[in-house]
Write a protein that holds these residues in place. Structure first.
Motif, PDB file in Angstrom:
ATOM      1  N   GLU A 118       6.595 -14.077  -8.585  1.00 49.28           N
ATOM      2  CA  GLU A 118       5.698 -12.919  -8.572  1.00 49.28           C
ATOM      3  C   GLU A 118       4.254 -13.364  -8.773  1.00 49.28           C
ATOM      4  O   GLU A 118       3.331 -12.847  -8.105  1.00 49.28           O
ATOM      5  CB  GLU A 118       6.104 -11.933  -9.652  1.00 49.28           C
ATOM      6  CG  GLU A 118       5.269 -10.658  -9.644  1.00 49.28           C
ATOM      7  CD  GLU A 118       5.746  -9.650 -10.667  1.00 49.28           C
ATOM      8  OE1 GLU A 118       5.800  -8.461 -10.339  1.00 49.28           O
ATOM      9  OE2 GLU A 118       6.055 -10.070 -11.804  1.00 49.28           O
ATOM     10  N   LEU A 122       1.591 -12.625  -5.871  1.00 47.47           N
ATOM     11  CA  LEU A 122       0.452 -11.774  -6.206  1.00 47.47           C
ATOM     12  C   LEU A 122      -0.869 -12.480  -5.928  1.00 47.47           C
ATOM     13  O   LEU A 122      -1.818 -11.867  -5.417  1.00 47.47           O
ATOM     14  CB  LEU A 122       0.515 -11.361  -7.679  1.00 47.47           C
ATOM     15  CG  LEU A 122       1.429 -10.196  -8.031  1.00 47.47           C
ATOM     16  CD1 LEU A 122       1.560 -10.057  -9.543  1.00 47.47           C
ATOM     17  CD2 LEU A 122       0.927  -8.897  -7.422  1.00 47.47           C
ATOM     18  N   ASN A 126      -3.420 -10.855  -3.340  1.00 48.87           N
ATOM     19  CA  ASN A 126      -4.738 -10.444  -3.822  1.00 48.87           C
ATOM     20  C   ASN A 126      -5.860 -11.291  -3.241  1.00 48.87           C
ATOM     21  O   ASN A 126      -7.037 -10.947  -3.403  1.00 48.87           O
ATOM     22  CB  ASN A 126      -4.776 -10.501  -5.351  1.00 48.87           C
ATOM     23  CG  ASN A 126      -4.020  -9.351  -5.985  1.00 48.87           C
ATOM     24  OD1 ASN A 126      -4.084  -8.223  -5.511  1.00 48.87           O
ATOM     25  ND2 ASN A 126      -3.291  -9.624  -7.053  1.00 48.87           N
ATOM     26  N   LEU A 136       5.897  -9.818  -0.803  1.00 46.45           N
ATOM     27  CA  LEU A 136       5.918  -9.236  -2.142  1.00 46.45           C
ATOM     28  C   LEU A 136       6.638  -7.891  -2.135  1.00 46.45           C
ATOM     29  O   LEU A 136       7.401  -7.577  -3.055  1.00 46.45           O
ATOM     30  CB  LEU A 136       4.488  -9.075  -2.649  1.00 46.45           C
ATOM     31  CG  LEU A 136       4.263  -8.775  -4.130  1.00 46.45           C
ATOM     32  CD1 LEU A 136       5.014  -9.754  -5.020  1.00 46.45           C
ATOM     33  CD2 LEU A 136       2.778  -8.812  -4.444  1.00 46.45           C
ATOM     34  N   ALA A 137       6.418  -7.097  -1.086  1.00 46.22           N
ATOM     35  CA  ALA A 137       7.128  -5.817  -0.974  1.00 46.22           C
ATOM     36  C   ALA A 137       8.641  -6.043  -0.916  1.00 46.22           C
ATOM     37  O   ALA A 137       9.416  -5.376  -1.605  1.00 46.22           O
ATOM     38  CB  ALA A 137       6.660  -5.059   0.260  1.00 46.22           C
ATOM     39  N   GLU A 140       9.957  -7.275  -4.355  1.00 48.31           N
ATOM     40  CA  GLU A 140      10.055  -6.216  -5.354  1.00 48.31           C
ATOM     41  C   GLU A 140      11.184  -5.239  -5.015  1.00 48.31           C
ATOM     42  O   GLU A 140      11.875  -4.747  -5.917  1.00 48.31           O
ATOM     43  CB  GLU A 140       8.719  -5.463  -5.473  1.00 48.31           C
ATOM     44  CG  GLU A 140       7.555  -6.316  -5.966  1.00 48.31           C
ATOM     45  CD  GLU A 140       7.690  -6.759  -7.419  1.00 48.31           C
ATOM     46  OE1 GLU A 140       8.755  -6.561  -8.032  1.00 48.31           O
ATOM     47  OE2 GLU A 140       6.711  -7.314  -7.950  1.00 48.31           O
ATOM     48  N   HIS A 145      12.405  -2.799  -7.965  1.00 52.36           N
ATOM     49  CA  HIS A 145      11.126  -2.293  -8.462  1.00 52.36           C
ATOM     50  C   HIS A 145      10.490  -1.426  -7.367  1.00 52.36           C
ATOM     51  O   HIS A 145       9.633  -1.879  -6.598  1.00 52.36           O
ATOM     52  CB  HIS A 145      10.208  -3.445  -8.851  1.00 52.36           C
ATOM     53  CG  HIS A 145      10.746  -4.278  -9.963  1.00 52.36           C
ATOM     54  ND1 HIS A 145      10.154  -5.466 -10.370  1.00 52.36           N
ATOM     55  CD2 HIS A 145      11.821  -4.115 -10.778  1.00 52.36           C
ATOM     56  CE1 HIS A 145      10.852  -5.981 -11.378  1.00 52.36           C
ATOM     57  NE2 HIS A 145      11.864  -5.179 -11.633  1.00 52.36           N
ATOM     58  N   ALA A 148       6.497  -0.871  -7.296  1.00 52.11           N
ATOM     59  CA  ALA A 148       5.755  -2.063  -6.874  1.00 52.11           C
ATOM     60  C   ALA A 148       5.979  -2.333  -5.395  1.00 52.11           C
ATOM     61  O   ALA A 148       5.042  -2.711  -4.673  1.00 52.11           O
ATOM     62  CB  ALA A 148       6.177  -3.269  -7.704  1.00 52.11           C
ATOM     63  N   ARG A 151       3.838   0.002  -3.362  1.00 53.10           N
ATOM     64  CA  ARG A 151       2.422  -0.405  -3.379  1.00 53.10           C
ATOM     65  C   ARG A 151       2.134  -1.437  -2.291  1.00 53.10           C
ATOM     66  O   ARG A 151       1.177  -1.298  -1.526  1.00 53.10           O
ATOM     67  CB  ARG A 151       2.067  -0.986  -4.744  1.00 53.10           C
ATOM     68  CG  ARG A 151       0.713  -1.721  -4.774  1.00 53.10           C
ATOM     69  CD  ARG A 151       0.255  -1.931  -6.184  1.00 53.10           C
ATOM     70  NE  ARG A 151      -0.020  -0.633  -6.784  1.00 53.10           N
ATOM     71  CZ  ARG A 151      -0.091  -0.404  -8.097  1.00 53.10           C
ATOM     72  NH1 ARG A 151       0.116  -1.396  -8.943  1.00 53.10           N
ATOM     73  NH2 ARG A 151      -0.359   0.805  -8.549  1.00 53.10           N
ATOM     74  N   TRP A 152       2.974  -2.463  -2.186  1.00 59.37           N
ATOM     75  CA  TRP A 152       2.679  -3.532  -1.233  1.00 59.37           C
ATOM     76  C   TRP A 152       3.063  -3.151   0.189  1.00 59.37           C
ATOM     77  O   TRP A 152       2.421  -3.601   1.142  1.00 59.37           O
ATOM     78  CB  TRP A 152       3.326  -4.829  -1.699  1.00 59.37           C
ATOM     79  CG  TRP A 152       2.660  -5.287  -2.954  1.00 59.37           C
ATOM     80  CD1 TRP A 152       3.141  -5.226  -4.232  1.00 59.37           C
ATOM     81  CD2 TRP A 152       1.320  -5.770  -3.056  1.00 59.37           C
ATOM     82  NE1 TRP A 152       2.197  -5.655  -5.122  1.00 59.37           N
ATOM     83  CE2 TRP A 152       1.075  -6.000  -4.443  1.00 59.37           C
ATOM     84  CE3 TRP A 152       0.316  -6.042  -2.137  1.00 59.37           C
ATOM     85  CZ2 TRP A 152      -0.145  -6.491  -4.898  1.00 59.37           C
ATOM     86  CZ3 TRP A 152      -0.892  -6.537  -2.596  1.00 59.37           C
ATOM     87  CH2 TRP A 152      -1.119  -6.754  -3.958  1.00 59.37           C
ATOM     88  N   GLN A 197      -5.628   0.668  -9.322  1.00 62.12           N
ATOM     89  CA  GLN A 197      -4.531   0.318  -8.408  1.00 62.12           C
ATOM     90  C   GLN A 197      -3.902   1.581  -7.833  1.00 62.12           C
ATOM     91  O   GLN A 197      -3.599   1.661  -6.630  1.00 62.12           O
ATOM     92  CB  GLN A 197      -3.480  -0.516  -9.147  1.00 62.12           C
ATOM     93  CG  GLN A 197      -3.976  -1.848  -9.672  1.00 62.12           C
ATOM     94  CD  GLN A 197      -4.055  -2.903  -8.587  1.00 62.12           C
ATOM     95  OE1 GLN A 197      -4.077  -2.612  -7.402  1.00 62.12           O
ATOM     96  NE2 GLN A 197      -4.092  -4.151  -8.992  1.00 62.12           N
ATOM     97  N   ASP A 201      -3.500   3.164  -4.008  1.00 60.07           N
ATOM     98  CA  ASP A 201      -2.223   3.673  -3.494  1.00 60.07           C
ATOM     99  C   ASP A 201      -2.384   5.093  -2.947  1.00 60.07           C
ATOM    100  O   ASP A 201      -1.879   5.415  -1.869  1.00 60.07           O
ATOM    101  CB  ASP A 201      -1.163   3.679  -4.594  1.00 60.07           C
ATOM    102  CG  ASP A 201      -0.839   2.293  -5.126  1.00 60.07           C
ATOM    103  OD1 ASP A 201      -1.119   1.308  -4.420  1.00 60.07           O
ATOM    104  OD2 ASP A 201      -0.316   2.206  -6.247  1.00 60.07           O
TER     105      ASP A 201
END
Length: 290
Positions: A118, A122, A126, A136-137, A140, A145, A148, A151-152, A197, A201
């Motif tokens: 992670e 990240l 970023n 990352l999506a 998660e 998750h 999270a 979000r990605w 954040q 979103d």
């Protein structure tokens, strides 16, 4: 032979000999290995990446060290994110990518570490890596998750202008029986409280017309992106620039203002905010899945 090259060659061979006494497999030194080690010692990030990829193909733990050196190399460029994403991938699975058939793949040489995976994913996301956003999506989602992962998925969707089939968007967060999805309600609540954040979103939900049961509203999306951008959030800065440059209905084009926001994002090592990248990013799409 050039004296400098000779000294570098001796240094490279000395490092190889030292590694052979510690963690390196019992393998003859190759000319390719020496070539990339010499380049890497000079601080050449391409040499570091080539050496890391060579060791990874050999299922050799030294790949981790060279990927980490490449991730920290200066001057900063998109190549740093290649190393960061590779580290995320390796730590997520505990396995090297050897390019062999699954049945011929050697056993893992390290234990998977979701925490380290992670961290590196990240870092790459970023710093602007679209591939890392998608990785990352997925990472998660597989961990359960959902917030999270959403979000990605959203951030990759804004950049790409369409949702991937694996994300399940927009159906995954569609209102049901007149009620907003709990994940959307949570985003709204945190955004209203000033969470940068969550503001990004929420801006993405408005920009893409997802989860809120209303038509797209890029103008409201821009408001939320700016709130996040003013707090120093790099995605708020980058997405503000994209909207001002792409100028969807309801948002007047302002390339000068967009350039200013991109510059702020680039100062945070977000490589997509470099001028050669953002000028392509604001161009009209040839096609979308809209």
């Amino acid at each position: 032979m050039n004296p400098l090259r000779f000294r570098l060659s001796l240094s490279a061979l000395a490092l190889l000999a030292l590694a052979a006494c510690t963690t390196a497999p019992n393998r003859p030194t190759s000319d390719t290995e020496v070539k990339w080690l010499i380049a890497a010692e000079r601080g050449d990030i391409e040499g570091m990446l080539e050496l890391a990829e060579l060791y990874e193909r050999w299922n050799d733990r030294r790949a981790l060290d060279w990927y980490e050196r490449a991730a920290a190399a200066t001057p900063w460029s998109f190549r740093n994110t290649i190393a960061e994403e590779a580290l995320g991938r390796i730590w997520a699975s505990g396995a090297m990518y050897t390019g062999r058939r699954p049945e011929d793949t050697p056993p893992p040489v390290l234990r998977a570490s979701p925490r380290k995976a992670e961290r590196w994913y990240l870092a790459a996301a970023n710093h602007g890596s679209p591939g890392a956003m998608l990785s990352l999506a997925k990472f998660e989602r597989e961990r359960g998750h959902a917030a999270a992962a959403l979000r990605w998925d959203l951030r990759a969707t804004v950049y790409q202008r369409y949702s991937t089939s694996s994300s399940g968007l927009p159906a995954a967060i569609a209102p049901q029986a007149g009620a907003l999805h709990p994940l959307v309600v949570d985003i709204q609540r945190r955004a209203a409280r000033g969470d940068a954040q969550a503001q990004v979103d929420l801006g993405a939900l408005y920009e893409r017309g997802m989860g809120l049961g209303i038509e797209r509203d890029p103008a409201i999306a821009l408001q939320w992106y700016r709130k996040a951008a003013l707090q120093g959030n790099v995605f708020g800065q980058y997405f503000t620039g994209l909207l001002l440059g792409r100028a969807p209905p309801g948002v007047p084009r302002d390339e000068a203002a967009a350039a200013g926001w991109f510059a702020k994002a680039e100062a945070q090592k977000f490589f997509l905010a470099g001028e050669s990248y953002w000028r392509k990013g604001i161009q009209p799409a040839f096609w979308t899945f809209d």
